[in-house]
Design a protein around this motif. Structure first.
Motif, PDB file in Angstrom:
ATOM      1  N   GLN A 169       0.824  -1.212   0.000  1.00  0.00           N
ATOM      2  CA  GLN A 169       0.000   0.000   0.000  1.00  0.00           C
ATOM      3  C   GLN A 169       0.858   1.262   0.000  1.00  0.00           C
ATOM      4  O   GLN A 169       0.522   2.250  -0.671  1.00  0.00           O
ATOM      5  CB  GLN A 169      -0.950   0.008   1.204  1.00  0.00           C
ATOM      6  N   ASN A 170       1.952   1.230   0.717  1.00  0.00           N
ATOM      7  CA  ASN A 170       2.862   2.383   0.764  1.00  0.00           C
ATOM      8  C   ASN A 170       3.455   2.658  -0.619  1.00  0.00           C
ATOM      9  O   ASN A 170       3.533   3.804  -1.057  1.00  0.00           O
ATOM     10  CB  ASN A 170       3.954   2.139   1.810  1.00  0.00           C
ATOM     11  N   VAL A 171       3.872   1.608  -1.313  1.00  0.00           N
ATOM     12  CA  VAL A 171       4.421   1.770  -2.662  1.00  0.00           C
ATOM     13  C   VAL A 171       3.330   2.252  -3.613  1.00  0.00           C
ATOM     14  O   VAL A 171       3.545   3.162  -4.423  1.00  0.00           O
ATOM     15  CB  VAL A 171       5.058   0.460  -3.171  1.00  0.00           C
ATOM     16  N   ARG A 172       2.145   1.666  -3.505  1.00  0.00           N
ATOM     17  CA  ARG A 172       1.046   2.034  -4.404  1.00  0.00           C
ATOM     18  C   ARG A 172       0.583   3.467  -4.196  1.00  0.00           C
ATOM     19  O   ARG A 172      -0.027   4.061  -5.080  1.00  0.00           O
ATOM     20  CB  ARG A 172      -0.115   1.060  -4.247  1.00  0.00           C
ATOM     21  N   ALA A 173       0.895   4.073  -3.069  1.00  0.00           N
ATOM     22  CA  ALA A 173       0.572   5.487  -2.864  1.00  0.00           C
ATOM     23  C   ALA A 173       1.377   6.375  -3.815  1.00  0.00           C
ATOM     24  O   ALA A 173       0.995   7.517  -4.071  1.00  0.00           O
ATOM     25  CB  ALA A 173       0.842   5.885  -1.412  1.00  0.00           C
ATOM     26  N   HIS A 174       2.478   5.824  -4.355  1.00  0.00           N
ATOM     27  CA  HIS A 174       3.373   6.594  -5.230  1.00  0.00           C
ATOM     28  C   HIS A 174       3.437   6.057  -6.653  1.00  0.00           C
ATOM     29  O   HIS A 174       3.886   6.764  -7.558  1.00  0.00           O
ATOM     30  CB  HIS A 174       4.790   6.597  -4.647  1.00  0.00           C
ATOM     31  N   PHE A 175       3.024   4.808  -6.862  1.00  0.00           N
ATOM     32  CA  PHE A 175       3.183   4.147  -8.159  1.00  0.00           C
ATOM     33  C   PHE A 175       1.905   3.411  -8.541  1.00  0.00           C
ATOM     34  O   PHE A 175       1.246   2.828  -7.670  1.00  0.00           O
ATOM     35  CB  PHE A 175       4.338   3.139  -8.110  1.00  0.00           C
ATOM     36  N   ASP A 176       1.594   3.371  -9.834  1.00  0.00           N
ATOM     37  CA  ASP A 176       0.434   2.604 -10.294  1.00  0.00           C
ATOM     38  C   ASP A 176       0.814   1.116 -10.404  1.00  0.00           C
ATOM     39  O   ASP A 176       1.952   0.731 -10.117  1.00  0.00           O
ATOM     40  CB  ASP A 176      -0.129   3.167 -11.603  1.00  0.00           C
ATOM     41  N   GLU A 177      -0.138   0.295 -10.830  1.00  0.00           N
ATOM     42  CA  GLU A 177       0.100  -1.152 -10.890  1.00  0.00           C
ATOM     43  C   GLU A 177       1.246  -1.516 -11.826  1.00  0.00           C
ATOM     44  O   GLU A 177       2.080  -2.355 -11.490  1.00  0.00           O
ATOM     45  CB  GLU A 177      -1.171  -1.890 -11.324  1.00  0.00           C
ATOM     46  N   LYS A 178       1.289  -0.899 -13.010  1.00  0.00           N
ATOM     47  CA  LYS A 178       2.363  -1.194 -13.953  1.00  0.00           C
ATOM     48  C   LYS A 178       3.715  -0.826 -13.350  1.00  0.00           C
ATOM     49  O   LYS A 178       4.680  -1.594 -13.431  1.00  0.00           O
ATOM     50  CB  LYS A 178       2.158  -0.440 -15.272  1.00  0.00           C
ATOM     51  N   GLN A 179       3.778   0.332 -12.737  1.00  0.00           N
ATOM     52  CA  GLN A 179       5.038   0.780 -12.131  1.00  0.00           C
ATOM     53  C   GLN A 179       5.434  -0.133 -10.977  1.00  0.00           C
ATOM     54  O   GLN A 179       6.621  -0.385 -10.779  1.00  0.00           O
ATOM     55  CB  GLN A 179       4.894   2.228 -11.646  1.00  0.00           C
ATOM     56  N   TYR A 180       4.461  -0.623 -10.230  1.00  0.00           N
ATOM     57  CA  TYR A 180       4.746  -1.565  -9.146  1.00  0.00           C
ATOM     58  C   TYR A 180       5.421  -2.823  -9.701  1.00  0.00           C
ATOM     59  O   TYR A 180       6.433  -3.275  -9.167  1.00  0.00           O
ATOM     60  CB  TYR A 180       3.453  -1.921  -8.400  1.00  0.00           C
ATOM     61  N   VAL A 181       4.880  -3.347 -10.786  1.00  0.00           N
ATOM     62  CA  VAL A 181       5.484  -4.540 -11.400  1.00  0.00           C
ATOM     63  C   VAL A 181       6.861  -4.205 -11.963  1.00  0.00           C
ATOM     64  O   VAL A 181       7.794  -5.010 -11.856  1.00  0.00           O
ATOM     65  CB  VAL A 181       4.540  -5.145 -12.470  1.00  0.00           C
ATOM     66  N   ASP A 182       7.028  -3.009 -12.542  1.00  0.00           N
ATOM     67  CA  ASP A 182       8.352  -2.583 -13.017  1.00  0.00           C
ATOM     68  C   ASP A 182       9.354  -2.537 -11.860  1.00  0.00           C
ATOM     69  O   ASP A 182      10.508  -2.952 -12.023  1.00  0.00           O
ATOM     70  CB  ASP A 182       8.284  -1.203 -13.679  1.00  0.00           C
ATOM     71  N   LEU A 183       8.925  -2.055 -10.710  1.00  0.00           N
ATOM     72  CA  LEU A 183       9.808  -2.030  -9.542  1.00  0.00           C
ATOM     73  C   LEU A 183      10.213  -3.446  -9.132  1.00  0.00           C
ATOM     74  O   LEU A 183      11.380  -3.708  -8.826  1.00  0.00           O
ATOM     75  CB  LEU A 183       9.132  -1.318  -8.363  1.00  0.00           C
ATOM     76  N   ILE A 184       9.255  -4.360  -9.129  1.00  0.00           N
ATOM     77  CA  ILE A 184       9.573  -5.747  -8.783  1.00  0.00           C
ATOM     78  C   ILE A 184      10.596  -6.316  -9.762  1.00  0.00           C
ATOM     79  O   ILE A 184      11.563  -6.973  -9.357  1.00  0.00           O
ATOM     80  CB  ILE A 184       8.295  -6.613  -8.753  1.00  0.00           C
ATOM     81  N   MET A 185      10.409  -6.049 -11.054  1.00  0.00           N
ATOM     82  CA  MET A 185      11.379  -6.533 -12.047  1.00  0.00           C
ATOM     83  C   MET A 185      12.751  -5.909 -11.844  1.00  0.00           C
ATOM     84  O   MET A 185      13.777  -6.584 -11.997  1.00  0.00           O
ATOM     85  CB  MET A 185      10.870  -6.266 -13.465  1.00  0.00           C
ATOM     86  N   ALA A 186      12.795  -4.631 -11.489  1.00  0.00           N
ATOM     87  CA  ALA A 186      14.073  -3.974 -11.227  1.00  0.00           C
ATOM     88  C   ALA A 186      14.775  -4.628 -10.033  1.00  0.00           C
ATOM     89  O   ALA A 186      15.979  -4.901 -10.084  1.00  0.00           O
ATOM     90  CB  ALA A 186      13.847  -2.480 -10.970  1.00  0.00           C
ATOM     91  N   ILE A 187      14.018  -4.900  -8.991  1.00  0.00           N
ATOM     92  CA  ILE A 187      14.589  -5.543  -7.797  1.00  0.00           C
ATOM     93  C   ILE A 187      15.040  -6.965  -8.130  1.00  0.00           C
ATOM     94  O   ILE A 187      16.127  -7.396  -7.726  1.00  0.00           O
ATOM     95  CB  ILE A 187      13.570  -5.521  -6.642  1.00  0.00           C
ATOM     96  N   ASN A 188      14.220  -7.696  -8.883  1.00  0.00           N
ATOM     97  CA  ASN A 188      14.603  -9.060  -9.283  1.00  0.00           C
ATOM     98  C   ASN A 188      15.878  -9.052 -10.119  1.00  0.00           C
ATOM     99  O   ASN A 188      16.736  -9.932  -9.966  1.00  0.00           O
ATOM    100  CB  ASN A 188      13.486  -9.723 -10.084  1.00  0.00           C
ATOM    101  N   THR A 189      16.005  -8.071 -10.999  1.00  0.00           N
ATOM    102  CA  THR A 189      17.167  -8.021 -11.886  1.00  0.00           C
ATOM    103  C   THR A 189      18.447  -7.817 -11.100  1.00  0.00           C
ATOM    104  O   THR A 189      19.430  -8.540 -11.307  1.00  0.00           O
ATOM    105  CB  THR A 189      16.977  -6.926 -12.957  1.00  0.00           C
TER     106      THR A 189
END
Length: 148
Positions: free
Chosen positions: A109-129
């Motif tokens: 919820q804290n992340v979603r306050a700043h990012f939409d769903e697509k951006q949330y998944v992009d963040l996960i991919m960045a962290i995974n990478t």
């Protein structure tokens, strides 16, 4: 640590695959400086000396303040990071240490306050990478100054 194997020489397709992930993240619109903070924080957690050194240098070259780089490990305790950055750093820690407690709802919820769903998944991919890069670096014996 001594370099055990040069992953690029031993299996260039692995490097090329990782670079496809990097290109995807670059095209995603994720702020490059925020991505470098993700890379540095995950690398600190994982203990990848090669990546810590590289991403610290990248941040300095991008004009990041030395204080913010130095204080990244204690981001919760200082005021030099924005609420948006803190949300991403907390997500970075949760995803990097996923087996400990997953990603709790309050982090999401804290992340979603700043990012939409697509951006949330992009963040996960960045962290995974970066976590994948860390595992390659550590498993192959990479350290600052090693020659690839």
């Amino acid at each position: 640590m001594n370099l055990r194997v040069n992953h690029y020489d031993a299996n260039p397709s692995v490097y090329e695959t990782m670079m496809v992930l990097e290109a995807h993240i670059k095209k995603s619109g994720l702020d490059p400086s925020l991505y470098e903070l993700i890379k540095l924080r995950a690398s600190q957690i994982n203990g990848c000396s090669f990546c810590i050194n590289m991403h610290g240098e990248h941040l300095l070259k991008k004009g990041e303040h030395f204080e913010r780089i130095l204080l990244l490990t204690v981001w919760r305790e200082v005021s030099v990071f924005s609420d948006k950055e803190k949300a991403v750093l907390q997500l970075t820690e949760c995803v990097t240490n996923i087996s400990e407690c997953g990603v709790p709802d309050h982090v999401y919820q804290n992340v979603r306050a700043h990012f939409d769903e697509k951006q949330y998944v992009d963040l996960i991919m960045a962290i995974n990478t970066i976590n994948s890069w860390n595992r390659i670096g550590i498993a192959t014996g990479m350290s600052p100054g090693c020659l690839l």
